[in-house]
Design a protein around this motif. Sequence first.
Motif, PDB file in Angstrom:
ATOM      1  N   TYR A 169       2.723   6.039  -2.660  1.00  0.00           N
ATOM      2  CA  TYR A 169       3.843   6.912  -2.954  1.00  0.00           C
ATOM      3  C   TYR A 169       4.084   7.035  -4.460  1.00  0.00           C
ATOM      4  O   TYR A 169       4.366   8.110  -4.970  1.00  0.00           O
ATOM      5  CB  TYR A 169       5.101   6.410  -2.256  1.00  0.00           C
ATOM      6  CG  TYR A 169       6.172   7.454  -2.212  1.00  0.00           C
ATOM      7  CD1 TYR A 169       5.985   8.613  -1.464  1.00  0.00           C
ATOM      8  CD2 TYR A 169       7.331   7.317  -2.942  1.00  0.00           C
ATOM      9  CE1 TYR A 169       6.948   9.596  -1.440  1.00  0.00           C
ATOM     10  CE2 TYR A 169       8.308   8.296  -2.919  1.00  0.00           C
ATOM     11  CZ  TYR A 169       8.104   9.434  -2.168  1.00  0.00           C
ATOM     12  OH  TYR A 169       9.053  10.409  -2.161  1.00  0.00           O
ATOM     13  N   GLU A 170       3.939   5.915  -5.169  1.00  0.00           N
ATOM     14  CA  GLU A 170       4.076   5.934  -6.635  1.00  0.00           C
ATOM     15  C   GLU A 170       3.092   6.922  -7.239  1.00  0.00           C
ATOM     16  O   GLU A 170       3.427   7.696  -8.129  1.00  0.00           O
ATOM     17  CB  GLU A 170       3.782   4.548  -7.217  1.00  0.00           C
ATOM     18  CG  GLU A 170       5.022   3.771  -7.581  1.00  0.00           C
ATOM     19  CD  GLU A 170       4.701   2.307  -7.873  1.00  0.00           C
ATOM     20  OE1 GLU A 170       3.562   2.003  -8.294  1.00  0.00           O
ATOM     21  OE2 GLU A 170       5.592   1.466  -7.655  1.00  0.00           O
ATOM     22  N   GLU A 171       1.883   6.854  -6.754  1.00  0.00           N
ATOM     23  CA  GLU A 171       0.852   7.732  -7.299  1.00  0.00           C
ATOM     24  C   GLU A 171       1.171   9.194  -7.017  1.00  0.00           C
ATOM     25  O   GLU A 171       0.977  10.059  -7.864  1.00  0.00           O
ATOM     26  CB  GLU A 171      -0.517   7.359  -6.711  1.00  0.00           C
ATOM     27  CG  GLU A 171      -1.677   7.864  -7.518  1.00  0.00           C
ATOM     28  CD  GLU A 171      -1.623   7.406  -8.976  1.00  0.00           C
ATOM     29  OE1 GLU A 171      -1.225   6.255  -9.225  1.00  0.00           O
ATOM     30  OE2 GLU A 171      -1.949   8.223  -9.850  1.00  0.00           O
ATOM     31  N   GLN A 177       0.815  -1.209   0.000  1.00  0.00           N
ATOM     32  CA  GLN A 177       0.000   0.000   0.000  1.00  0.00           C
ATOM     33  C   GLN A 177       0.850   1.261   0.000  1.00  0.00           C
ATOM     34  O   GLN A 177       0.595   2.203  -0.743  1.00  0.00           O
ATOM     35  CB  GLN A 177      -0.924   0.013   1.232  1.00  0.00           C
ATOM     36  CG  GLN A 177      -2.050  -0.997   1.179  1.00  0.00           C
ATOM     37  CD  GLN A 177      -1.627  -2.341   1.739  1.00  0.00           C
ATOM     38  OE1 GLN A 177      -0.435  -2.664   1.811  1.00  0.00           O
ATOM     39  NE2 GLN A 177      -2.598  -3.147   2.128  1.00  0.00           N
ATOM     40  N   ARG A 178       1.840   1.276   0.864  1.00  0.00           N
ATOM     41  CA  ARG A 178       2.675   2.475   0.941  1.00  0.00           C
ATOM     42  C   ARG A 178       3.369   2.717  -0.389  1.00  0.00           C
ATOM     43  O   ARG A 178       3.485   3.852  -0.846  1.00  0.00           O
ATOM     44  CB  ARG A 178       3.714   2.314   2.059  1.00  0.00           C
ATOM     45  CG  ARG A 178       3.095   2.511   3.424  1.00  0.00           C
ATOM     46  CD  ARG A 178       4.110   2.342   4.543  1.00  0.00           C
ATOM     47  NE  ARG A 178       3.466   2.583   5.825  1.00  0.00           N
ATOM     48  CZ  ARG A 178       3.976   2.207   6.997  1.00  0.00           C
ATOM     49  NH1 ARG A 178       5.136   1.567   7.049  1.00  0.00           N
ATOM     50  NH2 ARG A 178       3.335   2.462   8.107  1.00  0.00           N
ATOM     51  N   GLY A 213      -8.120   0.521  -9.518  1.00  0.00           N
ATOM     52  CA  GLY A 213      -8.499  -0.710  -8.839  1.00  0.00           C
ATOM     53  C   GLY A 213      -7.646  -0.997  -7.611  1.00  0.00           C
ATOM     54  O   GLY A 213      -7.682  -2.091  -7.063  1.00  0.00           O
ATOM     55  N   LYS A 214      -6.873   0.002  -7.200  1.00  0.00           N
ATOM     56  CA  LYS A 214      -6.088  -0.186  -5.989  1.00  0.00           C
ATOM     57  C   LYS A 214      -6.932   0.212  -4.798  1.00  0.00           C
ATOM     58  O   LYS A 214      -6.999   1.375  -4.437  1.00  0.00           O
ATOM     59  CB  LYS A 214      -4.808   0.646  -6.057  1.00  0.00           C
ATOM     60  CG  LYS A 214      -3.850   0.097  -7.088  1.00  0.00           C
ATOM     61  CD  LYS A 214      -2.675   1.005  -7.325  1.00  0.00           C
ATOM     62  CE  LYS A 214      -1.776   0.418  -8.420  1.00  0.00           C
ATOM     63  NZ  LYS A 214      -0.870   1.435  -8.985  1.00  0.00           N
ATOM     64  N   ALA A 215      -7.586  -0.778  -4.225  1.00  0.00           N
ATOM     65  CA  ALA A 215      -8.549  -0.484  -3.169  1.00  0.00           C
ATOM     66  C   ALA A 215      -7.846  -0.280  -1.833  1.00  0.00           C
ATOM     67  O   ALA A 215      -7.864  -1.127  -0.970  1.00  0.00           O
ATOM     68  CB  ALA A 215      -9.567  -1.610  -3.072  1.00  0.00           C
ATOM     69  N   THR A 233      -0.509   7.251   5.604  1.00  0.00           N
ATOM     70  CA  THR A 233       0.720   7.391   4.819  1.00  0.00           C
ATOM     71  C   THR A 233       1.055   8.857   4.595  1.00  0.00           C
ATOM     72  O   THR A 233       2.210   9.271   4.710  1.00  0.00           O
ATOM     73  CB  THR A 233       0.579   6.656   3.481  1.00  0.00           C
ATOM     74  OG1 THR A 233       0.213   5.314   3.734  1.00  0.00           O
ATOM     75  CG2 THR A 233       1.874   6.691   2.692  1.00  0.00           C
ATOM     76  N   LEU A 234       0.036   9.654   4.297  1.00  0.00           N
ATOM     77  CA  LEU A 234       0.276  11.083   4.104  1.00  0.00           C
ATOM     78  C   LEU A 234       0.838  11.686   5.383  1.00  0.00           C
ATOM     79  O   LEU A 234       1.755  12.509   5.358  1.00  0.00           O
ATOM     80  CB  LEU A 234      -1.020  11.791   3.707  1.00  0.00           C
ATOM     81  CG  LEU A 234      -1.557  11.449   2.324  1.00  0.00           C
ATOM     82  CD1 LEU A 234      -2.891  12.137   2.082  1.00  0.00           C
ATOM     83  CD2 LEU A 234      -0.566  11.852   1.243  1.00  0.00           C
TER      84      LEU A 234
END
Lengths: 155, 155
Positions: free
Chosen positions: B25-27, B20-21, B48-50, B59-60
């Motif tokens: 972060y990629e996004e 998830q992290r 679709g990344k739920a 994370t933020l």
Amino acid sequence: MSQQLFEQFLEQHCLKMTQQRREIYEEILKLEDHFDVDTLLWRLKQQGKAISKATIYRTLQLLLEYGLLKKTQVSPDGAEILYDACPEGCASDNLVCTECGKVIRFNKAAVCQLCTEIAGQHGFAPSSHCLNIFALCPACQQATSKTQGEQHEKA
Amino acid sequence: MSQQLFEQFLEQHCLKMTQQRREIYEEILKLEDHFDVDTLLWRLKQQGKAISKATIYRTLQLLLEYGLLKKTQVSPDGAEILYDACPEGCASDNLVCTECGKVIRFNKAAVCQLCTEIAGQHGFAPSSHCLNIFALCPACQQATSKTQGEQHEKA
DNA sequence: GTCGCGATTGAGAATCAGTCTCAACCGCCT
DNA sequence: AGGCGGTTGAGACTGATTCTCAATCGCGAC
């Protein structure tokens, strides 16, 4: 900035001067520089001025719209936001202590000049700006250097 | 700023690199400069990344704490707040169009100098700053001047 | 002075972003 | 492969702000 100015604004925008608006504004003037909504709410309540939350938010909204007030981020991670009474036209900036939260307002022509210059370089027509400098105030510097004497590495 | 940097940070702080992290972060890297939480949430969902809201906020929060991200006020009345990916150490500032919301990041040594100078004058030890210049971008200037041709007085 | 209308208010419901909870899950070390 | 502790997801929760709507008020007209 005075009551007169506020009345002028209300009149110019076909708004009525009410008891509540007057009291809220008076309190803001007393609070000077900066404050948060809670403080304002609390102080009005202390004085037995039972003005509803809704009215306070509505009045602040008005002041924000007409530029008699502005919001300022008072920590680098955006945690706290204060309202900042703002004399018309003058874009005042803040020097904020990251440790104790103390805020010093200042007004430097150099800042305005620089902003105008930067905007110009990008073809933008400057209107206003908002600068917050995050730093350690003298008192907190002392406190910190003491602590560092004991434990020299970071915690 | 890269994934590597993020991994370093996590490792340094005894945190795990999770699926998830990594995706969050990629996004953020793809979004570049600035974005808001909604956009991030929405874009991840589109792919679709739920990832749950909670995880995204967590994370933020991490990135904010470690200074890999900062929050910025993008209107004089403090209405909107964006997260602003921030290469380490570099305090980048924003030129914001008050009309269309377009944001241009810039980095001027002169701004840092001025801040250091001002802080110094008050005995403060500067750490960082945040400058937003509110202005009209070239496109919106044109649009506005057209409109003003029709109705020359204020509405 | 008082009438009347539209703006304003208050109380509480509604909203909304962000946080918390806790059981299930996963990364990583052994 | 096993196990520990950090991490996640879903949804409940929170607290700040906004909305709703009937009651009230300010102010210009008479």
